[in-house]
Design an enzyme around this catalytic site. Structure first.
Site, PDB file in Angstrom:
ATOM      1  N   ASP A 176      18.101   8.783 -69.772  1.00 58.27           N
ATOM      2  CA  ASP A 176      19.044   9.589 -68.998  1.00 58.27           C
ATOM      3  C   ASP A 176      19.272  10.811 -69.872  1.00 58.27           C
ATOM      4  O   ASP A 176      19.891  10.703 -70.935  1.00 58.27           O
ATOM      5  CB  ASP A 176      20.360   8.835 -68.776  1.00 58.27           C
ATOM      6  CG  ASP A 176      21.287   9.647 -67.889  1.00 58.27           C
ATOM      7  OD1 ASP A 176      21.495  10.839 -68.187  1.00 58.27           O
ATOM      8  OD2 ASP A 176      21.790   9.101 -66.896  1.00 58.27           O
ATOM      9  N   HIS A 177      18.754  11.942 -69.460  1.00 55.94           N
ATOM     10  CA  HIS A 177      18.745  13.075 -70.398  1.00 55.94           C
ATOM     11  C   HIS A 177      20.148  13.558 -70.741  1.00 55.94           C
ATOM     12  O   HIS A 177      20.337  14.267 -71.729  1.00 55.94           O
ATOM     13  CB  HIS A 177      17.840  14.217 -69.900  1.00 55.94           C
ATOM     14  CG  HIS A 177      18.436  15.075 -68.833  1.00 55.94           C
ATOM     15  ND1 HIS A 177      18.427  14.739 -67.507  1.00 55.94           N
ATOM     16  CD2 HIS A 177      19.070  16.271 -68.903  1.00 55.94           C
ATOM     17  CE1 HIS A 177      19.013  15.696 -66.810  1.00 55.94           C
ATOM     18  NE2 HIS A 177      19.419  16.634 -67.630  1.00 55.94           N
ATOM     19  N   HIS A 239      23.806  10.195 -64.467  1.00 58.74           N
ATOM     20  CA  HIS A 239      24.525  11.115 -65.350  1.00 58.74           C
ATOM     21  C   HIS A 239      26.052  10.962 -65.298  1.00 58.74           C
ATOM     22  O   HIS A 239      26.712  10.881 -66.323  1.00 58.74           O
ATOM     23  CB  HIS A 239      24.154  12.562 -65.026  1.00 58.74           C
ATOM     24  CG  HIS A 239      22.677  12.808 -64.932  1.00 58.74           C
ATOM     25  ND1 HIS A 239      21.768  12.185 -65.745  1.00 58.74           N
ATOM     26  CD2 HIS A 239      21.941  13.614 -64.111  1.00 58.74           C
ATOM     27  CE1 HIS A 239      20.542  12.603 -65.447  1.00 58.74           C
ATOM     28  NE2 HIS A 239      20.628  13.468 -64.451  1.00 58.74           N
TER      29      HIS A 239
HETATM   30  C1  BG6 Z   1      18.411  15.857 -62.872  1.00 57.69           C
HETATM   31  C2  BG6 Z   1      18.553  15.956 -61.386  1.00 57.69           C
HETATM   32  O1  BG6 Z   1      18.426  14.522 -63.293  1.00 57.69           O
HETATM   33  O2  BG6 Z   1      19.474  16.560 -63.511  1.00 57.69           O
HETATM   34  C3  BG6 Z   1      18.596  17.401 -60.953  1.00 57.69           C
HETATM   35  O3  BG6 Z   1      17.466  15.300 -60.748  1.00 57.69           O
HETATM   36  C4  BG6 Z   1      19.648  18.171 -61.711  1.00 57.69           C
HETATM   37  O4  BG6 Z   1      18.831  17.509 -59.552  1.00 57.69           O
HETATM   38  C5  BG6 Z   1      19.509  17.937 -63.209  1.00 57.69           C
HETATM   39  O5  BG6 Z   1      19.518  19.537 -61.407  1.00 57.69           O
HETATM   40  C6  BG6 Z   1      20.673  18.542 -63.956  1.00 57.69           C
HETATM   41  O6  BG6 Z   1      20.438  18.504 -65.333  1.00 57.69           O
HETATM   42  P1  BG6 Z   1      21.089  19.552 -66.307  1.00 57.69           P
HETATM   43  O7  BG6 Z   1      20.704  19.085 -67.656  1.00 57.69           O
HETATM   44  O8  BG6 Z   1      20.522  20.894 -65.949  1.00 57.69           O
HETATM   45  O9  BG6 Z   1      22.569  19.514 -66.061  1.00 57.69           O
END
Ligand code: BG6
Length: 484
Positions: A176-177, A239
């Site tokens: 989960d980034h 997230h």
């Molecule tokens: C991803 C989603 O996991 O996270 C995207 O699939 C979203 O829809 C993105 O835009 C948002 O990531 P960050 O790091 O730009 O907030």
């Protein structure tokens, strides 16, 4: 010990946009373990040279100022490409040979990164297993699995089962980034490396918590995927719930993967399930104006691009403290923030009447893009009797530290290579998260659903979201971050 990172689905967007730039930056900073090789596998019939050339161009674009031709060339020597089809067991048999040749038959840590279409995850895992690639007799073997991990509880369980047939849980790294973001890790530091917050981090002092992940972008060209997913699957199951777990968890006894994940999963288990009338009362959904015209969106789609949820964590720390989670596309600005809204002082002796509870203290944790923390407090306005004003103590990473914030994939790739699973989701965590989201998804397909209200592009979601908060005597913290 040499490391080999095998990217399955190497010609995809994630590889060129995130994985390779992150690996390149780690290399440039000297953080990549020595003797790290990167092997790309996908169907496109590239040569290694052609793939490297393509990656040079995309990395220059995505690594920005960090790009340096000499550093790239040194890094590119580590990269090779092997054409292969995830569906075909023979491709994996060939891969065995390719990897053995590269590693000269020596022992090495291998990390397989699933960056393919999620529909191929189970097949990829089975084929890795059948070719003996999960076998650890000649070195450690790990697998990194990108989100989405399933599309509901049933499919997530099936995927966990398929993965566990080949890999033991300690070999599995579910990404989960958001957990790779410095500011999310700093939330752990804020809570557990400072002693002044803990006594105030509970139902006695906190009125409610708001977790917002607002995006300014719309669905763009991803409508084909997004329309099946919607905001709950795309952002909440992973997230938003991750941010909630880190905010609400008890202090783990040590910084170690299972100690942390045990505490996180307890938070999810304590979430009170929504039932019956709760879905209409405690959830809000919206769709931005123009979504239906985006290419790939079916006529009359009811997919929500915005949602707000009120969740209750039924444990001693949080009983009676609602957690409001909100996320959407095409909103006012890009901001991810956690607001800890404190209670008002029991008696306000200044001024000539009750003040608005909205002036009570807030701790605002800015996850991105203006990474920092602000503590809002009441201050005496000089030379104005006992007039008060809300002011803030403002900590900014950009002021305090030099350099740019590393992309989350840098930390996560490094942790996967080094065997630290603290910032990865465990099988039970993913399943409990789905068990919270599934009933909401089901209710939103039924007469129990709240109305799907349209909101203008560039707004904070549908008007009903503000009314909903106001009806509970609360207000969203709708402030776009100031970047300086
Ligand atoms: C991803 C989603 O996991 O996270 C995207 O699939 C979203 O829809 C993105 O835009 C948002 O990531 P960050 O790091 O730009 O907030």
């Amino acid at each position: 010990m040499p490391h080999t990172l095998v990217i399955l689905g190497a010609s995809g967007d994630l590889t060129s946009r995130k994985l390779i730039p992150a690996l390149y930056s780690l290399h440039k900073k000297g953080q990549l373990p020595k003797e790290t090789r990167v092997v790309g596998v996908s169907r496109t019939p590239f040569t290694s040279e052609a793939w490297r050339d393509q990656l040079a161009a995309t990395t220059e674009k995505f690594a920005g100022q960090d790009f340096d031709t000499a550093a790239w060339q040194a890094f590119a020597e580590r990269i090779t490409y092997h054409p292969g089809d995830i569906d075909q067991p023979t491709s994996f048999e060939q891969l065995v040979q390719v990897l053995d040749d590269l590693e000269h038959g020596a022992s090495a840590t291998r990390v397989y990164y699933l960056s393919t279409s999620p529909s191929l995850y189970a097949t990829a895992v089975a084929n890795l297993g059948a070719a003996g690639l999960a076998d650890e007799s000649k070195g450690i073997r790990r697998i990194v699995i990108e989100k989405p991990f399933g599309t509901d509880l049933k499919s997530a369980k099936e995927l966990n089962r398929a993965v566990h047939q080949v890999f033991a849980e300690q070999q599995v790294y579910r990404i989960d980034h958001y957990l790779g973001k410095e500011t999310v890790q700093n939330l752990l530091v804020l809570r557990f490396a400072n002693s002044i917050f803990e006594p105030l981090w509970n139902r006695r002092y906190i009125d409610h918590v708001q977790i917002t992940v607002a995006e300014e972008v719309d669905v763009g060209r991803r409508a084909g995927y997004y329309d099946h997913s919607g905001v709950l699957r795309d952002m909440f199951q992973n997230h938003l719930l991750q941010l909630m777990m880190i905010t609400a968890m008890e202090a783990p006894a040590r910084y170690s993967a299972d100690f942390i994940r045990d505490e996180k999963v307890k938070v999810l288990r304590a979430v009170k399930p929504l039932t019956g009338g709760d879905f209409a009362r405690d959830t809000v959904r919206g769709q931005y104006a123009g979504y239906l015209e985006a290419e790939g969106v079916p006529a009359g789609s009811q997919t929500a691009t915005f949602a707000a949820l009120k969740l209750r964590i039924d444990n001693w720390r949080w009983q009676g403290v609602p957690f409001y989670l909100r996320s959407g596309k095409a909103m006012s600005c890009r901001t991810s923030q956690i607001v800890i809204q404190y209670r008002e002082p029991p008696i306000m002796m200044f001024g000539d009447g009750p003040r608005s509870h909205l002036d009570a203290n807030k701790l605002v944790i800015q996850i991105q893009p203006a990474e920092g923390i602000q503590l809002h407090l009441q201050t005496k306005v000089p030379d104005a009797g006992m007039k008060l004003r809300s002011t803030d103590l403002d900590f900014r990473f950009a002021r305090e530290f030099t350099g740019t914030m590393p992309d989350s994939y840098q930390r996560l790739l490094l942790d996967a290579m080094n065997g630290d699973a603290s910032l990865f989701a465990r099988h039970d965590e993913v399943e409990v998260a789905w068990s919270i989201i599934d009933p909401i998804l089901a209710a939103w397909q039924s007469p129990a659903a709240p109305p799907l209200e349209t909101y203008p592009v560039g707004d904070w979601g549908p008007a009903c979201s503000d009314e909903w908060m106001r009806s509970q005597g609360r207000e969203w913290f709708d402030v776009c971050p100031v970047l300086h």
